[in-house]
Design a protein around this motif. Structure first.
Motif, PDB file in Angstrom:
ATOM      1  N   SER A   1      16.154  58.192  44.114  1.00 54.09           N
ATOM      2  CA  SER A   1      16.794  58.768  42.932  1.00 54.09           C
ATOM      3  C   SER A   1      17.017  57.771  41.808  1.00 54.09           C
ATOM      4  O   SER A   1      17.830  58.011  40.920  1.00 54.09           O
ATOM      5  CB  SER A   1      18.137  59.409  43.323  1.00 54.09           C
ATOM      6  OG  SER A   1      17.949  60.426  44.284  1.00 54.09           O
ATOM      7  N   GLY A   2      16.318  56.623  41.847  1.00 55.75           N
ATOM      8  CA  GLY A   2      16.469  55.654  40.771  1.00 55.75           C
ATOM      9  C   GLY A   2      16.299  54.224  41.232  1.00 55.75           C
ATOM     10  O   GLY A   2      15.480  53.929  42.115  1.00 55.75           O
ATOM     11  N   ASP A   3      17.082  53.327  40.655  1.00 53.50           N
ATOM     12  CA  ASP A   3      17.036  51.901  40.984  1.00 53.50           C
ATOM     13  C   ASP A   3      18.318  51.508  41.718  1.00 53.50           C
ATOM     14  O   ASP A   3      19.349  52.179  41.616  1.00 53.50           O
ATOM     15  CB  ASP A   3      16.927  51.046  39.709  1.00 53.50           C
ATOM     16  CG  ASP A   3      15.650  51.323  38.929  1.00 53.50           C
ATOM     17  OD1 ASP A   3      14.618  51.638  39.565  1.00 53.50           O
ATOM     18  OD2 ASP A   3      15.690  51.247  37.684  1.00 53.50           O
ATOM     19  N   PHE A   4      18.249  50.372  42.435  1.00 45.61           N
ATOM     20  CA  PHE A   4      19.446  49.850  43.076  1.00 45.61           C
ATOM     21  C   PHE A   4      19.488  48.338  42.941  1.00 45.61           C
ATOM     22  O   PHE A   4      18.469  47.670  42.738  1.00 45.61           O
ATOM     23  CB  PHE A   4      19.527  50.256  44.554  1.00 45.61           C
ATOM     24  CG  PHE A   4      18.564  49.524  45.456  1.00 45.61           C
ATOM     25  CD1 PHE A   4      18.905  48.308  46.041  1.00 45.61           C
ATOM     26  CD2 PHE A   4      17.316  50.072  45.738  1.00 45.61           C
ATOM     27  CE1 PHE A   4      18.019  47.638  46.878  1.00 45.61           C
ATOM     28  CE2 PHE A   4      16.425  49.407  46.573  1.00 45.61           C
ATOM     29  CZ  PHE A   4      16.776  48.187  47.151  1.00 45.61           C
TER      30      PHE A   4
ATOM     31  N   GLY B   1      16.858  62.620  51.466  1.00 49.56           N
ATOM     32  CA  GLY B   1      17.578  62.154  50.287  1.00 49.56           C
ATOM     33  C   GLY B   1      17.851  60.672  50.403  1.00 49.56           C
ATOM     34  O   GLY B   1      16.973  59.897  50.808  1.00 49.56           O
ATOM     35  N   THR B   2      19.073  60.259  50.095  1.00 52.64           N
ATOM     36  CA  THR B   2      19.441  58.839  50.139  1.00 52.64           C
ATOM     37  C   THR B   2      20.777  58.674  50.859  1.00 52.64           C
ATOM     38  O   THR B   2      21.717  59.446  50.635  1.00 52.64           O
ATOM     39  CB  THR B   2      19.530  58.255  48.721  1.00 52.64           C
ATOM     40  OG1 THR B   2      18.239  58.338  48.102  1.00 52.64           O
ATOM     41  CG2 THR B   2      19.981  56.803  48.751  1.00 52.64           C
TER      42      THR B   2
ATOM     43  N   ILE C   1      23.095  61.231  48.930  1.00 55.00           N
ATOM     44  CA  ILE C   1      22.591  62.063  47.836  1.00 55.00           C
ATOM     45  C   ILE C   1      21.610  63.052  48.456  1.00 55.00           C
ATOM     46  O   ILE C   1      20.562  62.672  48.987  1.00 55.00           O
ATOM     47  CB  ILE C   1      21.895  61.227  46.748  1.00 55.00           C
ATOM     48  CG1 ILE C   1      22.890  60.259  46.113  1.00 55.00           C
ATOM     49  CG2 ILE C   1      21.286  62.145  45.683  1.00 55.00           C
ATOM     50  CD1 ILE C   1      22.262  59.316  45.092  1.00 55.00           C
ATOM     51  N   TYR C   2      21.977  64.328  48.421  1.00 55.87           N
ATOM     52  CA  TYR C   2      21.150  65.390  48.991  1.00 55.87           C
ATOM     53  C   TYR C   2      20.943  66.437  47.912  1.00 55.87           C
ATOM     54  O   TYR C   2      21.903  67.031  47.414  1.00 55.87           O
ATOM     55  CB  TYR C   2      21.834  65.996  50.217  1.00 55.87           C
ATOM     56  CG  TYR C   2      21.163  67.227  50.761  1.00 55.87           C
ATOM     57  CD1 TYR C   2      19.927  67.141  51.407  1.00 55.87           C
ATOM     58  CD2 TYR C   2      21.757  68.485  50.632  1.00 55.87           C
ATOM     59  CE1 TYR C   2      19.307  68.275  51.901  1.00 55.87           C
ATOM     60  CE2 TYR C   2      21.152  69.627  51.130  1.00 55.87           C
ATOM     61  CZ  TYR C   2      19.918  69.515  51.765  1.00 55.87           C
ATOM     62  OH  TYR C   2      19.299  70.636  52.253  1.00 55.87           O
ATOM     63  N   GLU C   3      19.672  66.626  47.518  1.00 55.10           N
ATOM     64  CA  GLU C   3      19.354  67.493  46.391  1.00 55.10           C
ATOM     65  C   GLU C   3      20.156  67.014  45.176  1.00 55.10           C
ATOM     66  O   GLU C   3      20.045  65.876  44.773  1.00 55.10           O
ATOM     67  CB  GLU C   3      19.572  68.961  46.768  1.00 55.10           C
ATOM     68  CG  GLU C   3      18.619  69.395  47.885  1.00 55.10           C
ATOM     69  CD  GLU C   3      18.783  70.832  48.317  1.00 55.10           C
ATOM     70  OE1 GLU C   3      19.838  71.457  48.008  1.00 55.10           O
ATOM     71  OE2 GLU C   3      17.861  71.347  48.975  1.00 55.10           O
ATOM     72  N   GLN C   4      21.032  67.824  44.605  1.00 52.82           N
ATOM     73  CA  GLN C   4      21.792  67.381  43.433  1.00 52.82           C
ATOM     74  C   GLN C   4      23.280  67.199  43.743  1.00 52.82           C
ATOM     75  O   GLN C   4      24.120  67.251  42.847  1.00 52.82           O
ATOM     76  CB  GLN C   4      21.600  68.373  42.282  1.00 52.82           C
ATOM     77  CG  GLN C   4      20.155  68.447  41.804  1.00 52.82           C
ATOM     78  CD  GLN C   4      19.960  69.311  40.576  1.00 52.82           C
ATOM     79  OE1 GLN C   4      20.632  69.127  39.552  1.00 52.82           O
ATOM     80  NE2 GLN C   4      19.057  70.265  40.664  1.00 52.82           N
ATOM     81  N   THR C   5      23.565  66.950  45.016  1.00 52.83           N
ATOM     82  CA  THR C   5      24.951  66.758  45.450  1.00 52.83           C
ATOM     83  C   THR C   5      25.131  65.365  46.022  1.00 52.83           C
ATOM     84  O   THR C   5      24.290  64.870  46.776  1.00 52.83           O
ATOM     85  CB  THR C   5      25.346  67.800  46.509  1.00 52.83           C
ATOM     86  OG1 THR C   5      25.221  69.104  45.941  1.00 52.83           O
ATOM     87  CG2 THR C   5      26.783  67.593  46.965  1.00 52.83           C
TER      88      THR C   5
ATOM     89  N   ARG D   1      14.069  66.936  40.244  1.00 56.23           N
ATOM     90  CA  ARG D   1      12.755  67.311  40.781  1.00 56.23           C
ATOM     91  C   ARG D   1      12.709  67.176  42.302  1.00 56.23           C
ATOM     92  O   ARG D   1      11.710  67.536  42.924  1.00 56.23           O
ATOM     93  CB  ARG D   1      11.651  66.436  40.167  1.00 56.23           C
ATOM     94  CG  ARG D   1      11.544  66.579  38.650  1.00 56.23           C
ATOM     95  CD  ARG D   1      10.161  66.231  38.147  1.00 56.23           C
ATOM     96  NE  ARG D   1       9.680  64.938  38.603  1.00 56.23           N
ATOM     97  CZ  ARG D   1       9.733  63.811  37.873  1.00 56.23           C
ATOM     98  NH1 ARG D   1      10.279  63.834  36.679  1.00 56.23           N
ATOM     99  NH2 ARG D   1       9.230  62.697  38.341  1.00 56.23           N
ATOM    100  N   GLY D   2      13.790  66.640  42.884  1.00 56.11           N
ATOM    101  CA  GLY D   2      13.835  66.500  44.334  1.00 56.11           C
ATOM    102  C   GLY D   2      12.763  65.577  44.856  1.00 56.11           C
ATOM    103  O   GLY D   2      12.129  65.848  45.885  1.00 56.11           O
TER     104      GLY D   2
END
Length: 370
Positions: free
Chosen positions: A44-47, A70-71, A149-153, A354-355
């Motif tokens: 879902s991005g950078d870390f 997810g993450t 982080i699962y889908e948008q939650t 966009r999952g």
């Protein structure tokens, strides 16, 4: 028993900082007792990730796992020894994966809660197996801070006093607000003391003020953890456990719990980044200061920058130079600051909406030698 002992030793000797898959993870390095990964990429991005050691043996552990589910992010702040934090780092995510698979990959608060409690049961079983040879393993525990982080939650689950803070953009002002998402379980928090008193109305010594610090039974600050089974099961609060951990009166019910506080947060496009950190960071930096540091600088090196800011503040409090603090070795360093672990997740909402699935899966653990 020998098999259990070998299993524990394998946990303690397992190498750290290895990641699965051929994912480009950005610069990694060490500066004395400080290990860092300046920038990397997850689903879902950078870390950004960093840890600095203060204890003789590093008691903080951490991980990032990213894949079809997810993450998953975990920060585990051990106390009394490193064994519980290492056990959690090896088993909590694995239990979470298995339990999620049972519900066809759907993540809920109950999925996460079951993973915590299963990990607690596993560590308690290990303590039981090693009770005769290693009784003081009963006094080892770990705070556990998890983000999923699962889908948008975003789910946040916590035991103890590690903390996650959200950096949230305020409209189009350019300002980023600091919002604490986790609930802390430390006896220095009045609400926690009241909770303990309500649960133990017949125990006037359930919380005791010692040297200006509130402690559960005068021994431990946190009220929830993985491990610390001497405060949960009467059979482990007796000889041959070290006398300083043995309670003078019978334990009629568990004093500590491994039941986490869990919240769910629907991710919003203005949610910019998340700072997960052990209490070693928050002892020296406010939520607002930490968010400002991340917001005001490039993404690369964010976690290392936060750790250094905390160390500089620790040095200032002791009226010494940061350069002098850096020269102090582990163990002695613990008199100036705690082990500090920081993970910063930057949120890419295009990927989240966009999952996107991490391919290959990402698995990273802090890589400081212990």
């Amino acid at each position: 028993m020998l098999g259990a002992l070998m299993n524990l030793l394998s946990l303690c000797l397992k190498p750290f900082g290895r990641d699965s898959g051929n994912v480009e993870l950005g610069s990694e390095g060490r500066e004395g007792l400080l290990w860092f990964r300046d920038i990397g990429h997850y689903a879902s991005g950078d870390f950004s990730m960093a840890v600095v050691q203060a204890n003789q043996v590093l008691e903080d552990q951490s991980q990032i796992e990213s894949g079809p589910f997810g993450t998953f992010v975990g920060v585990y702040d051990g106390h009394g020894g490193p064994e519980a934090a290492r056990y959690v780092c090896d088993h909590l995510f694995r239990n979470f994966q298995a339990i999620s698979a049972e519900s066809e990959g759907v993540v809920t608060t109950e999925t996460i809660r079951r993973a915590f409690l299963q990990t607690e049961e596993g560590f308690t079983a290990l303590v039981s197996q090693l009770w005769i040879s290693q009784p003081n393993l009963a006094s080892v525990g770990s705070c556990c801070l998890v983000g999923v982080i699962y889908e948008q939650t975003l789910f946040i689950a916590n035991l103890g006093d590690s903390r996650v803070v959200l950096g949230k953009k305020v409209g189009n002002t350019g300002v980023v607000a600091a919002i604490q998402l986790s609930t802390e379980h430390n006896a220095n928090v009045e609400a926690v003391r009241q909770e303990l008193k309500d649960l133990h109305p017949n125990d006037p010594q359930i919380v005791v003020l010692k040297h200006g610090v509130w402690r559960v039974k005068g021994i431990i600050q946190v009220s929830r953890s993985i491990g610390d089974v001497y405060m949960k099961h009467a059979q482990f609060n007796r000889e041959p456990l070290n006398a300083k951990f043995r309670l003078p009166e019978p334990m009629n019910m568990p004093i500590l719990t491994a039941n986490p506080s869990i919240i769910s947060h629907t991710l919003h496009p203005n949610d910019s980044f998340l700072i997960f950190a052990s209490d070693g960071l928050w002892e020296h930096l406010s939520n607002e200061k930490a968010v400002d540091i991340v917001h005001s600088h490039p993404r690369a090196g964010s976690a290392k920058r936060l750790v250094k800011a905390a160390l500089q503040e620790a040095a200032r409090k002791r009226e010494m130079r940061y350069s002098d603090l850096r020269r102090i070795d582990k163990k002695v360093r613990r008199h100036f600051h705690d082990d500090i672990t920081v993970i910063v997740l930057f949120l890419n909402h295009d990927l989240i909406s966009r999952g996107m699935v991490q391919d290959p899966p990402l698995s990273v653990r802090s890589a400081l030698e212990h």
